[in-house]
Write a protein that holds these residues in place. Structure first.
Motif: not given
Length: 312
Positions: A29, A67-68, A71, A74-75, A79, A197
């Motif tokens: 990712y 997953a965390k 995320n 992305r923040k 992304n 993703t």
């Protein structure tokens, strides 16, 4: 300027940047989204005991679980799903859930429960990368945790025996692989020409099954009958992890290294020749002393003009 981010994860082998599915997912990712991670592989370190790998550290923030971590990236504006529609986003969540329900138990069983695979490949490989005496304990702990996770999700009625559980998880895994193959079709990635993703998760789950050389290759044999999924893994390794795989040097990198070595030798010879000419000119009574420019390699070990003519 964004805070530096460091990813601690298990290392790789068999042509993979990591053997660990969760670590592979995050690494893929990061490549897809352009996140500038500094990757640190666990090698003879006690850090393996402190948290579940992979672990992302950014300033005073410590994050584990794929997953965390995704995320958080992305923040930070990294992304890989920016162009996805709402429906494609929902499909992503559905397929990730399918992977965790249908494929992950068989992956855990292949690595950590299948006795021949565990004793000959998994245990010695992980133990060789863990500090003593933790290497005597941690692989067994990881094996027990994998078995508990399988039994927690698959060990209820009507499947009471381990043999029945094993048969069912491999049936589910093959069904999942078939669905993934059908969904991918002839596309390069699951949502077109750009990885997202979902591609990171699928790669993280499939690549270890595809590449690791196990004595018992029950699931690997089925995967290799689905050439589009094998091509999918090969393309990601070639495009995003070339030259970054521990212990494996791609042919292109070998060629570049050989060319660089030849270039260095050539420049050194030219430098020696020019220095001799310079000395002769200094000693000559017919010519005033003068300094000739000596060819030198640039700071990066490259001499721009000749190198540009060499094949990569």
């Amino acid at each position: 300027m964004a805070a530096p981010m460091e990813l601690s994860c298990w290392g790789g082998d068999w042509g993979l940047p990591s053997l660990h599915p969760e670590s592979l997912t995050v690494m893929a990712y990061a490549k897809f989204s352009g996140a500038p991670l500094t990757v640190t592989t666990i090698n003879k370190s006690w850090r393996a005991l402190k948290a579940d790998l992979p672990v992302l550290v950014a300033e005073d923030i410590v994050i584990s679980q794929p997953a965390k971590i995704l995320n958080f990236l992305r923040k930070q504006k990294y992304n890989a799903d920016y162009d996805l529609s709402a429906k494609q986003g929902a499909d992503t969540l559905a397929y990730i859930a399918l992977l965790e329900e249908k494929l992950l138990p068989a992956l855990l069983h292949t690595f950590w429960i299948e006795a021949e695979n565990y004793c000959n490949v998994t245990k010695p490989w992980f133990a060789s990368r863990i500090a003593f005496p933790l290497n005597l304990y941690l692989p067994g702990k990881m094996s027990r945790e994998a078995l508990n996770r399988i039994l927690l999700t698959k060990g209820g009625p009507p499947l009471y025996s381990l043999t029945e559980v094993e048969a069912q998880i491999y049936r589910d895994a093959k069904e999942c692989l078939n669905l993934l193959s059908k969904r991918l079709g002839t596309s390069q990635f699951f949502f077109g020409d750009t990885p997202t993703t979902l591609d990171a998760f699928v790669f993280g789950f499939l690549a270890p099954i595809y590449k690791v050389c196990f004595p018992r290759v029950h699931l690997q044999e089925h995967l290799k009958q689905l050439p589009n999924l094998c091509r999918f893994c090969d393309d990601i390794l070639t495009c995003y992890f070339r030259g970054a795989v521990s212990g494996h040097s791609p042919a292109g990198q070998d060629t570049a290294d050989a060319n660089l070595q030849k270039l260095t030798q050539l420049v050194n010879k030219e430098s020696n020749l020019i220095e001799k000419m310079d000395d002769n000119l200094r000693k000559s009574p017919h010519h005033p002393p003068r300094k000739l420019t000596t060819l030198k390699l640039a700071a990066g070990g490259e001499e721009s003009s000749p190198m540009s003519r060499l094949s990569p």
